[in-house]
Enzyme design. Sequence first.
Site, PDB file in Angstrom:
ATOM      1  N   GLY A  84      33.618  68.530  71.252  1.00 39.92           N
ATOM      2  CA  GLY A  84      32.472  68.562  70.345  1.00 39.92           C
ATOM      3  C   GLY A  84      32.567  69.804  69.490  1.00 39.92           C
TER       4      GLY A  84
ATOM      5  N   CYS B 242      38.136  70.028  76.069  1.00 45.23           N
ATOM      6  CA  CYS B 242      37.695  70.981  75.043  1.00 45.23           C
ATOM      7  C   CYS B 242      36.238  71.401  75.284  1.00 45.23           C
ATOM      8  CB  CYS B 242      37.923  70.377  73.655  1.00 45.23           C
ATOM      9  SG  CYS B 242      37.679  71.576  72.342  1.00 45.23           S
ATOM     10  N   TYR B 243      35.328  71.008  74.422  1.00 42.76           N
ATOM     11  CA  TYR B 243      33.925  71.361  74.633  1.00 42.76           C
ATOM     12  C   TYR B 243      33.449  70.888  76.015  1.00 42.76           C
ATOM     13  CZ  TYR B 243      28.851  71.578  73.873  1.00 42.76           C
ATOM     14  OH  TYR B 243      27.505  71.846  73.996  1.00 42.76           O
TER      15      TYR B 243
ATOM     16  N   HIS C  36      43.554  68.993  73.688  1.00 42.27           N
ATOM     17  CA  HIS C  36      43.184  67.591  73.482  1.00 42.27           C
ATOM     18  C   HIS C  36      44.299  66.649  73.942  1.00 42.27           C
ATOM     19  CE1 HIS C  36      39.411  68.079  71.241  1.00 42.27           C
ATOM     20  NE2 HIS C  36      39.950  69.219  70.848  1.00 42.27           N
TER      21      HIS C  36
ATOM     22  N   GLU D 248      44.148  63.568  74.244  1.00 44.11           N
ATOM     23  CA  GLU D 248      44.045  62.242  73.598  1.00 44.11           C
ATOM     24  C   GLU D 248      44.778  62.166  72.271  1.00 44.11           C
ATOM     25  OE1 GLU D 248      41.819  64.551  73.670  1.00 44.11           O
ATOM     26  OE2 GLU D 248      40.367  64.453  72.032  1.00 44.11           O
TER      27      GLU D 248
ATOM     28  N   SER E 123      37.453  32.437  59.964  1.00 41.61           N
ATOM     29  CA  SER E 123      37.619  32.975  58.622  1.00 41.61           C
ATOM     30  C   SER E 123      39.078  33.059  58.221  1.00 41.61           C
ATOM     31  CB  SER E 123      37.028  34.387  58.576  1.00 41.61           C
ATOM     32  OG  SER E 123      37.841  35.254  59.348  1.00 41.61           O
ATOM     33  N   GLY E 124      39.965  32.893  59.193  1.00 45.56           N
ATOM     34  CA  GLY E 124      41.381  33.136  58.921  1.00 45.56           C
ATOM     35  C   GLY E 124      41.787  34.518  59.409  1.00 45.56           C
ATOM     36  N   GLY E 125      40.812  35.372  59.674  1.00 50.23           N
ATOM     37  CA  GLY E 125      41.078  36.728  60.142  1.00 50.23           C
ATOM     38  C   GLY E 125      41.290  36.769  61.653  1.00 50.23           C
ATOM     39  N   VAL E 126      41.759  37.911  62.133  1.00 40.96           N
ATOM     40  CA  VAL E 126      42.156  38.015  63.544  1.00 40.96           C
ATOM     41  C   VAL E 126      40.952  37.951  64.487  1.00 40.96           C
ATOM     42  CG1 VAL E 126      42.329  40.542  63.345  1.00 40.96           C
ATOM     43  CG2 VAL E 126      43.401  39.404  65.245  1.00 40.96           C
ATOM     44  N   ASP E 127      39.825  38.569  64.122  1.00 40.24           N
ATOM     45  CA  ASP E 127      38.715  38.639  65.075  1.00 40.24           C
ATOM     46  C   ASP E 127      38.138  37.262  65.387  1.00 40.24           C
ATOM     47  OD1 ASP E 127      39.204  41.298  64.812  1.00 40.24           O
ATOM     48  OD2 ASP E 127      37.444  41.739  63.593  1.00 40.24           O
ATOM     49  N   SER E 128      37.833  36.505  64.350  1.00 41.31           N
ATOM     50  CA  SER E 128      37.250  35.187  64.621  1.00 41.31           C
ATOM     51  C   SER E 128      38.274  34.275  65.286  1.00 41.31           C
ATOM     52  CB  SER E 128      36.686  34.558  63.348  1.00 41.31           C
ATOM     53  OG  SER E 128      37.717  34.275  62.426  1.00 41.31           O
ATOM     54  N   ALA E 129      39.547  34.467  64.954  1.00 43.68           N
ATOM     55  CA  ALA E 129      40.583  33.614  65.560  1.00 43.68           C
ATOM     56  C   ALA E 129      40.709  33.889  67.060  1.00 43.68           C
ATOM     57  CB  ALA E 129      41.925  33.839  64.868  1.00 43.68           C
TER      58      ALA E 129
ATOM     59  N   LYS F 157      40.092  47.006  68.430  1.00 44.95           N
ATOM     60  CA  LYS F 157      40.926  46.119  67.607  1.00 44.95           C
ATOM     61  C   LYS F 157      42.323  45.907  68.195  1.00 44.95           C
ATOM     62  CE  LYS F 157      41.248  44.131  63.405  1.00 44.95           C
ATOM     63  NZ  LYS F 157      40.163  43.370  62.750  1.00 44.95           N
TER      64      LYS F 157
END
Length: 518
Positions: free
Chosen positions: A57, A84-85, A171, A173, A225-231, A374
């Site tokens: 932070g 860190c913080y 860090h 990460e 929609s053709g996009g990855v999420d809805s597919a 994602k």
Amino acid sequence: MTEADHPVLVVDLGAQYAQLIARRVREAHVYSEIVQHSISAAEVAAKQPGAIILSGGPKSVYEEGSPSIDPGIYELGIPILGICYGAQLLARDLGGTVTATGRGEYGRTELEVSRSTGLLESWGSGTVVWMSHGDQITAGPAGSVSMASTPEAPVAAFGDDDRRIYGVQFHPEVAHTERGQELIAMFLHDLAGLAPTWTNVSIIEAEVAKVQAQVGDEKVLCALSGGVDSAVAAALVHKAVGDQLTCVFVDTGLMRSNEGDQVEETFKNQFHVELIHVKAADRFFAALAGVTDPEAKRKIIGELFIRIFEEVARELGAGSGGDGPRYLVQGTLYPDVIESGSGHAANIKSHHNVGGLPEDLDFELCEPLRALFKDEVRAVGEELGLPEHIVWRQPFPGPGLAVRIVGEVTPERAEILRNADAVVVEEVKRAGLYRELWQSFAVLPAVRTVGVMGDGRTYAYPIIIRAVTSDDAMTADWARLPYDVVETIANRLINEVDGVNRVALDVTSKPPGTIEWE
Ligand code: XMP
């Protein structure tokens, strides 16, 4: 393990890194959730977490109003890693000391390791870590031992194996920290004893079970929609409830080349999903005739999309109280869900106005990707057998090509852009750049320019090549496409796409530009 069992809680202490930490935990195959630092010890206990990670932070732990956590959390006996913080907070709260020297440490630093066991198992001095701190930990929590230092961090790592409380000033990460992911895995697997069971297969099993429990034997509707999420959402729900799912793909006439055919091929022929392919291009072009204002275009497309979806849903009996679909699948992802307070999700969503829900149909939402990032969605998509061109397709705006056609959207102009876009995408893929670019596409402006081709004068449209790199679309940099790739694209656009006689390259970053042109 299902996600409900023993999640790792990543406590957000105001860093931009909380999401990254949560993703790194998932990469170590352990489920993680981000929680606000105001969470109470009782709320933490109720989640039965397997471990807690306190994020970094920007504040100093001694600053007025700096974020802290309920001290009762320390008494729960749950393994804790402070970063860190977060590490400074552990030192401050548990009997150590943090001092402000006025000398910070930012960027690459080499670690002097004094105890290479546990968290730093087999780490040698000289290991490169990434720092970003103003204050220093001068003594770790009471009972802990110091494990490493740097020139500006007397205690750069500490551990208390009895209480299983650990802290690192650096860090782990971020990718610049050598062995950072190893450290996170060491904490989770070896020190906190969490099994690496969060895998693509287990995610699918857990989500399928959840969808089955939610939906029972009711019918479900999904707008593809053709996009990855809805597919991926559709493929998961189909795995869970089979032919209770009906998918609707509305072809607005503003889709990318072959998009409708590919969706049909994948979902109808490969997955045998009940798919309604609504060919509505004429309706969209009619509604858009004469419209040039970008916001007006978006609104018209958004409203017509909903109206058409509603018509299909009603034909299937939705909202009638009968046996029509009761659930609507949404491809909501975890970053949309996180209340980070950063406002990012809100900003991105404000213009995701196409594909919105018909409100008066009163669907209940089924959101099988709500817990996923994602990259996990893509991995799950691959595991489910979705083809690469769907899983790795670049983002595409809801209003489609319309926001890349400056001026009036006509079938002829949409066709020019679709053909041009296909060339850009093909060449970017051929150059092996498609996955590393956030988006790469063609834009059709509302001007024509003079050219000469063969013996004749031409008066035709230019095409703008737009290619950007980005992590989240909030900011973006214009991609430095190799000149030979630009040259090939330009030659092909002019030679192969009717109506095009000139090519330009957009070298605008975001801000000040947006990624799309409208
Ligand atoms: P801009 O152009 O605002 O776009 O930099 C940021 C990201 O959002 C996408 N985008 C949209 N996505 N509906 C969507 O679903 C929309 O109306 C919309 N407008 C822009 C854009 O492609 C980029 O990835």
